[in-house]
Structures are given as C-alpha cells and as structure tokens.
Design a protein around this motif. Structure first.
Motif, PDB file in Angstrom:
ATOM      1  N   ALA A 113     -10.975 -33.891  47.958  1.00  0.00           N
ATOM      2  CA  ALA A 113     -11.579 -33.281  46.778  1.00  0.00           C
ATOM      3  C   ALA A 113     -12.559 -32.178  47.170  1.00  0.00           C
ATOM      4  CB  ALA A 113     -12.278 -34.344  45.942  1.00  0.00           C
ATOM      5  N   PHE A 114     -13.309 -32.385  48.240  1.00  0.00           N
ATOM      6  CA  PHE A 114     -14.300 -31.395  48.660  1.00  0.00           C
ATOM      7  C   PHE A 114     -13.648 -30.170  49.277  1.00  0.00           C
ATOM      8  CE2 PHE A 114     -17.164 -29.477  51.764  1.00  0.00           C
ATOM      9  CZ  PHE A 114     -18.286 -29.250  50.987  1.00  0.00           C
ATOM     10  N   GLY A 119     -10.472 -31.742  41.449  1.00  0.00           N
ATOM     11  CA  GLY A 119     -11.198 -32.822  40.799  1.00  0.00           C
ATOM     12  C   GLY A 119     -10.728 -34.163  41.314  1.00  0.00           C
ATOM     13  N   GLN A 120     -11.287 -35.229  40.776  1.00  0.00           N
ATOM     14  CA  GLN A 120     -10.891 -36.553  41.197  1.00  0.00           C
ATOM     15  C   GLN A 120      -9.431 -36.808  40.853  1.00  0.00           C
ATOM     16  OE1 GLN A 120     -13.792 -39.114  39.289  1.00  0.00           O
ATOM     17  NE2 GLN A 120     -14.368 -39.852  41.332  1.00  0.00           N
ATOM     18  N   VAL A 121      -8.759 -37.556  41.751  1.00  0.00           N
ATOM     19  CA  VAL A 121      -7.407 -37.993  41.459  1.00  0.00           C
ATOM     20  C   VAL A 121      -7.501 -39.147  40.474  1.00  0.00           C
ATOM     21  CG1 VAL A 121      -5.301 -38.949  42.450  1.00  0.00           C
ATOM     22  CG2 VAL A 121      -6.675 -37.321  43.762  1.00  0.00           C
ATOM     23  N   GLU A 122      -6.875 -39.020  39.325  1.00  0.00           N
ATOM     24  CA  GLU A 122      -7.016 -40.031  38.296  1.00  0.00           C
ATOM     25  C   GLU A 122      -5.676 -40.608  37.894  1.00  0.00           C
ATOM     26  OE1 GLU A 122      -9.119 -38.625  34.958  1.00  0.00           O
ATOM     27  OE2 GLU A 122     -11.023 -38.365  36.025  1.00  0.00           O
ATOM     28  N   PHE A 123      -5.675 -41.882  37.560  1.00  0.00           N
ATOM     29  CA  PHE A 123      -4.501 -42.489  36.953  1.00  0.00           C
ATOM     30  C   PHE A 123      -4.479 -42.080  35.481  1.00  0.00           C
ATOM     31  CE2 PHE A 123      -3.029 -45.099  40.298  1.00  0.00           C
ATOM     32  CZ  PHE A 123      -4.147 -45.530  41.011  1.00  0.00           C
ATOM     33  N   SER A 124      -3.264 -41.963  34.937  1.00  0.00           N
ATOM     34  CA  SER A 124      -3.149 -41.544  33.549  1.00  0.00           C
ATOM     35  C   SER A 124      -3.553 -42.658  32.600  1.00  0.00           C
ATOM     36  CB  SER A 124      -1.719 -41.087  33.240  1.00  0.00           C
ATOM     37  OG  SER A 124      -0.791 -42.151  33.507  1.00  0.00           O
ATOM     38  N   ARG A 125      -3.442 -43.882  33.022  1.00  0.00           N
ATOM     39  CA  ARG A 125      -3.796 -45.000  32.158  1.00  0.00           C
ATOM     40  C   ARG A 125      -4.530 -46.057  32.971  1.00  0.00           C
ATOM     41  NH1 ARG A 125       1.926 -45.989  28.927  1.00  0.00           N
ATOM     42  NH2 ARG A 125       2.086 -43.906  27.997  1.00  0.00           N
ATOM     43  N   VAL A 126      -5.296 -46.866  32.253  1.00  0.00           N
ATOM     44  CA  VAL A 126      -5.994 -47.973  32.905  1.00  0.00           C
ATOM     45  C   VAL A 126      -4.981 -48.943  33.509  1.00  0.00           C
ATOM     46  CG1 VAL A 126      -7.541 -49.935  32.528  1.00  0.00           C
ATOM     47  CG2 VAL A 126      -7.949 -47.771  31.334  1.00  0.00           C
ATOM     48  N   LEU A 199     -13.152 -39.512  60.663  1.00  0.00           N
ATOM     49  CA  LEU A 199     -13.637 -39.456  59.287  1.00  0.00           C
ATOM     50  C   LEU A 199     -15.151 -39.302  59.231  1.00  0.00           C
ATOM     51  CD1 LEU A 199     -11.429 -42.146  57.489  1.00  0.00           C
ATOM     52  CD2 LEU A 199     -11.260 -39.654  57.334  1.00  0.00           C
ATOM     53  N   ALA A 200     -15.853 -39.970  60.142  1.00  0.00           N
ATOM     54  CA  ALA A 200     -17.312 -39.833  60.173  1.00  0.00           C
ATOM     55  C   ALA A 200     -17.709 -38.407  60.523  1.00  0.00           C
ATOM     56  CB  ALA A 200     -17.905 -40.818  61.179  1.00  0.00           C
ATOM     57  N   ALA A 201     -17.009 -37.789  61.475  1.00  0.00           N
ATOM     58  CA  ALA A 201     -17.313 -36.413  61.859  1.00  0.00           C
ATOM     59  C   ALA A 201     -17.036 -35.448  60.709  1.00  0.00           C
ATOM     60  CB  ALA A 201     -16.486 -36.027  63.088  1.00  0.00           C
ATOM     61  N   LEU A 202     -15.923 -35.646  60.016  1.00  0.00           N
ATOM     62  CA  LEU A 202     -15.579 -34.779  58.886  1.00  0.00           C
ATOM     63  C   LEU A 202     -16.590 -34.935  57.750  1.00  0.00           C
ATOM     64  CD1 LEU A 202     -11.695 -35.228  58.754  1.00  0.00           C
ATOM     65  CD2 LEU A 202     -12.962 -33.213  59.524  1.00  0.00           C
ATOM     66  N   GLN A 203     -17.014 -36.173  57.500  1.00  0.00           N
ATOM     67  CA  GLN A 203     -17.965 -36.398  56.422  1.00  0.00           C
ATOM     68  C   GLN A 203     -19.331 -35.813  56.765  1.00  0.00           C
ATOM     69  OE1 GLN A 203     -16.941 -37.885  53.453  1.00  0.00           O
ATOM     70  NE2 GLN A 203     -18.887 -36.992  52.807  1.00  0.00           N
ATOM     71  N   ALA A 204     -19.711 -35.907  58.034  1.00  0.00           N
ATOM     72  CA  ALA A 204     -20.970 -35.291  58.456  1.00  0.00           C
ATOM     73  C   ALA A 204     -20.909 -33.779  58.298  1.00  0.00           C
ATOM     74  CB  ALA A 204     -21.269 -35.658  59.917  1.00  0.00           C
ATOM     75  N   ASN A 205     -19.750 -33.204  58.558  1.00  0.00           N
ATOM     76  CA  ASN A 205     -19.584 -31.757  58.383  1.00  0.00           C
ATOM     77  C   ASN A 205     -19.726 -31.361  56.919  1.00  0.00           C
ATOM     78  OD1 ASN A 205     -18.672 -29.048  59.468  1.00  0.00           O
ATOM     79  ND2 ASN A 205     -17.056 -29.429  57.962  1.00  0.00           N
ATOM     80  N   VAL A 206     -19.271 -32.218  56.012  1.00  0.00           N
ATOM     81  CA  VAL A 206     -19.420 -31.950  54.577  1.00  0.00           C
ATOM     82  C   VAL A 206     -20.900 -31.836  54.221  1.00  0.00           C
ATOM     83  CG1 VAL A 206     -19.140 -32.919  52.264  1.00  0.00           C
ATOM     84  CG2 VAL A 206     -17.233 -32.985  53.892  1.00  0.00           C
TER      85      VAL A 206
END
Length: 293
Positions: A113-114, A119-126, A199-206
């Motif tokens: 998403a970043f 936007g957020q990936v959303e389901f069409s229904r609950v 994933l930790a490295a990528l998130q820190a870069n964000v």
C-alpha cells in the motif's frame, strides 16, 4: 553424586527461568486481550484487519495452554497424560508459525500500500472476510490433530528410554531419527530468518522515507503512526522469532542443547506482547475501516 546434584540444580534453575517467562506472558497477554476486546469494535473488511484479528485469536488460543506449562515447570511433574502433553507442546509451535504468517500478511499489505500508493485491499463483503478467516482455521483444525496424533512427539523406545510419564515437552529425538524432519527444520528456520530481516529492513525504510518527507511534523501524520505500528510487528519478529530460529540451525545437529533450545523457544511467546502496541496513539488504527494509508 556431585553430577546428579548439579543436574538437579540445573533443572531447577531452568524451570524457574521458564516459569518466570510464562507467568509474565500469561499476565501481560491476558491484560492485552482484555484491552483489545474493547478496541476491536469497527467492521473488519480489509485483509489487514482480518490478519490482526486472527493474530489476536492465535495469541488467545496459545494463552489457554500456558497455565498447563506453568503447572509443569512449577511442580516438575506432568500428570495429565501423554496425549495432552503433545497438544500443549504443539501449541507453542502452532502459535509461533501462525503469528509469523499473520505478521507477514500485515507487513506485506502495508508495504504494498505504501510503495504502490494504493488504498487498503478490501473484501467486497463481510462474508468474504469471514470465509477467508474460517478457511485458515478449518485447515488448521483438520491437519493439527492428524499431525499431533500420528507424527508429533511419538515415543520411540530407544530414543526416549530415559523419558518417564511425568516428563513433558521432550520430543527432540524425532529430529535426529528422521532426515526429512532435519531438512524441514533447516528450510523453515532459514526462510523465517530471511523473511523477518527483509521485512524489518523494508519497514524501517518506510519510516525513514516518511521522516524525510514530513520532518519533525511526521508525528502529526496518521500514516506515520500506522507504519510505526507495522514496524513494531517487524521488530517483534526480529526480537522474538529470529533468535530461536538462528539457534535452531545449530541445535538440529546438537540435540544435547535441548534446555537452551527450550529457553529460546519460550522467548518466542513474548510475541504476545505485540497486542500492547495497539494501546498507543491511534489505538488499533490497523483495524479502522477506510483508514488512509
């Protein structure tokens, strides 16, 4: 006699360490779950919120088995049968791997998403969200009893000759006797260490990108706090899961270090503390529908 006394003292010390860790996990985990019950009120229609809910449910299931571990390490005696021993023993591994799975889902969705500016990936229904969640747990409910009953921790007369009915959580002999189990452990541990670190490295870069973009004003941005919570998940993986799997790569060929392995395995349960990250600014922003990324 001296060696026997030394072994008994070592066992007592180990039990005290494990008892302290599990007691802290049970207390803090229970507090975190109680607080999350009042926080998770918004509709869950996104992949991220589904993963967060399932992560919390994973912690809940594991915490149900922690009192039995506390009982065992407090009394140094297991009187609840071999079958229940295998169930309780397997739950710590199920908790670890399921938590890792949901951490990855949360972080990957956030990163996509970043970087993708979507936007957020959303389901069409609950209903779709419920089906996705139920499918995961149904698969686990079907496969776990089979694995626990027929493969996990089955006694071997030769390898487990020193094990008694009053002992539990001691199933390392199967790793030594089965080449497939050895290879599987090498592969899964390597994958978890690599994925967690990347994933930790990528998130820190964000977070670094956001800081450069907004400077000191980044604290006023909702996206910053959302990504900070994601970084907390990444750090939980690195701190709680990576040390165990790095040591396990060595332990697989050195099963005499089972007590040390048990301590590292116990430290993975501290991931239950991740629920406390929702109590900061913008509590449980992962779960709010329509949140901007």
């Amino acid at each position: 006699m001296a060696s026997t006394d030394g072994a008994a003292m070592g066992t007592t010390t180990l039990n005290m360490v494990l008892l302290a860790i599990y007691s802290a996990v049970l207390l803090s985990g229970t507090v975190g779950l109680s607080l999350m019950v009042h926080t998770l009120r918004s509709p869950m229609r996104s992949v991220t919120s589904i993963a967060v809910f399932n992560l919390i449910f994973t912690h809940f299931l594991f915490l149900l088995t922690v009192p039995f571990r506390i009982y065992y390490y407090a009394t140094n005696n297991w009187g609840l049968g071999d079958g229940w021993c295998k169930v309780v023993s397997s739950m710590i591994h199920i908790h670890m791997y399921m938590s890792f799975l949901f951490y990855v889902v949360i972080l990957v969705i956030r990163l996509l998403a970043f970087y993708g500016k979507s936007g957020q990936v959303e389901f069409s229904r609950v209903l779709h969200a419920l089906l996705a969640s139920v499918a995961i747990w149904l698969l686990l409910a079907v496969t776990t009893p089979c694995v626990v009953s027929f493969r996990y921790g089955n006694r071997d007369a030769e390898a487990d000759g020193n094990r008694t009915d009053t002992q539990c959580f001691n199933f390392s002999s199967r790793i030594e006797k089965e080449e497939g189990a050895t290879v599987f452990n090498y592969v899964i541990s390597t994958v978890i260490v690599a994925v967690a670190c990347v994933l930790a490295a990528l998130q820190a870069n964000v977070l670094l990108v956001l800081y450069r973009r907004y400077g000191r004003g980044c604290g006023a941005q909702q996206v910053f706090w959302a990504q900070l919570k994601s970084l907390c998940f990444a750090l939980v993986m690195v701190v709680c899961l990576v040390p165990y799997h790095m040591f396990r790569l060595y332990y697989i060929k050195n099963l005499r270090l089972q007590d040390v392995n048990e301590v590292f395995l116990t430290l993975t349960t501290l991931s239950c503390l991740d629920m406390l990250t929702f109590l900061g600014r913008g509590s449980c922003s992962l779960c709010h529908r329509g949140q901007r990324m």
